[in-house]
Design a protein around this motif. Structure first.
Motif, mmCIF file in Angstrom:
data_model
loop_
_atom_site.group_PDB
_atom_site.id
_atom_site.type_symbol
_atom_site.label_atom_id
_atom_site.label_comp_id
_atom_site.label_asym_id
_atom_site.label_seq_id
_atom_site.Cartn_x
_atom_site.Cartn_y
_atom_site.Cartn_z
ATOM 1 N N GLN A 123 0.840 -1.185 0.000
ATOM 2 C CA GLN A 123 0.000 0.000 0.000
ATOM 3 C C GLN A 123 0.883 1.245 0.000
ATOM 4 N N VAL A 124 0.566 2.175 -0.863
ATOM 5 C CA VAL A 124 1.333 3.409 -0.966
ATOM 6 C C VAL A 124 0.803 4.430 0.020
ATOM 7 N N GLN A 125 1.704 5.088 0.694
ATOM 8 C CA GLN A 125 1.337 6.206 1.551
ATOM 9 C C GLN A 125 2.197 7.402 1.178
ATOM 10 N N VAL A 126 1.595 8.578 1.223
ATOM 11 C CA VAL A 126 2.329 9.816 0.975
ATOM 12 C C VAL A 126 2.083 10.754 2.138
ATOM 13 N N VAL A 127 3.143 11.403 2.581
ATOM 14 C CA VAL A 127 3.069 12.268 3.756
ATOM 15 C C VAL A 127 3.757 13.587 3.444
ATOM 16 N N GLU A 128 2.997 14.683 3.589
ATOM 17 C CA GLU A 128 3.547 16.012 3.372
ATOM 18 C C GLU A 128 4.108 16.582 4.670
ATOM 19 N N SER A 129 5.064 17.473 4.527
ATOM 20 C CA SER A 129 5.609 18.201 5.670
ATOM 21 C C SER A 129 6.185 19.524 5.178
ATOM 22 N N GLY A 130 6.434 20.421 6.119
ATOM 23 C CA GLY A 130 7.106 21.670 5.786
ATOM 24 C C GLY A 130 6.226 22.899 5.759
ATOM 25 N N GLY A 131 4.931 22.733 5.980
ATOM 26 C CA GLY A 131 4.057 23.889 5.986
ATOM 27 C C GLY A 131 4.274 24.749 7.222
ATOM 28 N N GLY A 132 3.618 25.905 7.222
ATOM 29 C CA GLY A 132 3.734 26.796 8.368
ATOM 30 C C GLY A 132 3.262 28.185 8.054
ATOM 31 N N LEU A 133 3.596 29.104 8.943
ATOM 32 C CA LEU A 133 3.235 30.512 8.805
ATOM 33 C C LEU A 133 4.456 31.285 8.309
ATOM 34 N N VAL A 134 4.264 32.072 7.275
ATOM 35 C CA VAL A 134 5.366 32.852 6.718
ATOM 36 C C VAL A 134 4.832 34.221 6.297
ATOM 37 N N GLN A 135 5.682 35.214 6.359
ATOM 38 C CA GLN A 135 5.284 36.558 5.955
ATOM 39 C C GLN A 135 5.282 36.682 4.428
ATOM 40 N N PRO A 136 4.496 37.596 3.904
ATOM 41 C CA PRO A 136 4.541 37.841 2.452
ATOM 42 C C PRO A 136 5.954 38.130 1.981
ATOM 43 N N GLY A 137 6.311 37.539 0.852
ATOM 44 C CA GLY A 137 7.659 37.669 0.331
ATOM 45 C C GLY A 137 8.612 36.604 0.827
ATOM 46 N N GLY A 138 8.189 35.825 1.784
ATOM 47 C CA GLY A 138 9.032 34.789 2.361
ATOM 48 C C GLY A 138 9.034 33.510 1.548
ATOM 49 N N SER A 139 9.727 32.500 2.086
ATOM 50 C CA SER A 139 9.887 31.223 1.403
ATOM 51 C C SER A 139 9.576 30.060 2.340
ATOM 52 N N LEU A 140 9.149 28.973 1.725
ATOM 53 C CA LEU A 140 8.958 27.701 2.430
ATOM 54 C C LEU A 140 9.318 26.590 1.470
ATOM 55 N N ARG A 141 9.743 25.455 2.018
ATOM 56 C CA ARG A 141 9.952 24.267 1.198
ATOM 57 C C ARG A 141 9.106 23.133 1.763
ATOM 58 N N LEU A 142 8.221 22.637 0.919
ATOM 59 C CA LEU A 142 7.403 21.486 1.285
ATOM 60 C C LEU A 142 8.073 20.199 0.805
ATOM 61 N N SER A 143 7.849 19.146 1.573
ATOM 62 C CA SER A 143 8.348 17.824 1.194
ATOM 63 C C SER A 143 7.186 16.840 1.158
ATOM 64 N N CYS A 144 7.321 15.838 0.307
ATOM 65 C CA CYS A 144 6.338 14.763 0.223
ATOM 66 C C CYS A 144 7.108 13.458 0.158
ATOM 67 N N ALA A 145 6.984 12.670 1.210
ATOM 68 C CA ALA A 145 7.662 11.384 1.271
ATOM 69 C C ALA A 145 6.672 10.274 0.959
ATOM 70 N N ALA A 146 7.081 9.370 0.088
ATOM 71 C CA ALA A 146 6.206 8.282 -0.334
ATOM 72 C C ALA A 146 6.788 6.930 0.060
ATOM 73 N N SER A 147 5.921 6.048 0.493
ATOM 74 C CA SER A 147 6.340 4.682 0.799
ATOM 75 C C SER A 147 6.021 3.786 -0.389
ATOM 76 N N GLY A 148 6.473 2.562 -0.319
ATOM 77 C CA GLY A 148 6.168 1.629 -1.393
ATOM 78 C C GLY A 148 7.164 1.713 -2.526
ATOM 79 N N SER A 149 6.997 0.784 -3.451
ATOM 80 C CA SER A 149 7.930 0.701 -4.557
ATOM 81 C C SER A 149 7.430 1.514 -5.743
ATOM 82 N N MET A 150 8.232 1.637 -6.715
ATOM 83 C CA MET A 150 7.907 2.237 -8.005
ATOM 84 C C MET A 150 7.712 3.752 -7.937
ATOM 85 N N PHE A 151 8.252 4.372 -6.884
ATOM 86 C CA PHE A 151 8.172 5.847 -6.825
ATOM 87 C C PHE A 151 8.795 6.445 -8.065
ATOM 88 N N GLY A 152 9.887 5.845 -8.510
ATOM 89 C CA GLY A 152 10.594 6.390 -9.656
ATOM 90 C C GLY A 152 9.804 6.367 -10.947
#
Length: 116
Positions: A1-30
């Protein structure tokens, strides 16, 4: 079973930056097409960006030049670098993994709030 999990969100001021990540389990991600979507209150879920298994990318007009999607197949992880954030980027951001052009797997979402 494939699972995907996001992370990296939050509160940021206008003009700022964030980096989100998405980690996936299971095979064949590529072999999977990966995508970021977002949904603001009262709005439908919309496409932000997608990336194919060979790295071809596609962006919504509203984020072109500000957001960059990427993936690391060795780590089964996708990223969304968000720069020059605007209040209208505020939304829950979701990761989607698509295999064989038919099997879709969504994460639970991560909140991004752009506010001063």
């Amino acid at each position: 079973q494939v699972q995907v999990v996001e992370s990296g969100g939050g509160l940021v001021q206008p003009g700022g930056s964030l980096r989100l990540s998405c980690a996936a389990s299971g095979s064949m991600f590529g072999l999977a097409v990966m995508g970021w979507y977002r949904q603001a209150p009262g709005n439908q879920r919309e496409l932000v960006a997608t990336i194919t298994n060979v790295g071809n990318t596609n962006y919504a007009d509203s984020v072109k030049g500000r957001f960059t999607i990427s993936r690391d197949n060795a780590k089964n992880t996708m990223y969304l670098q968000m720069n020059s954030l605007k209040p209208e980027d505020t939304a829950v951001y979701y990761c989607k993994l698509t295999k064989f052009a038919r099997d879709e797997y969504w994460g639970q979402g991560t909140q991004v709030t752009v506010s001063s």
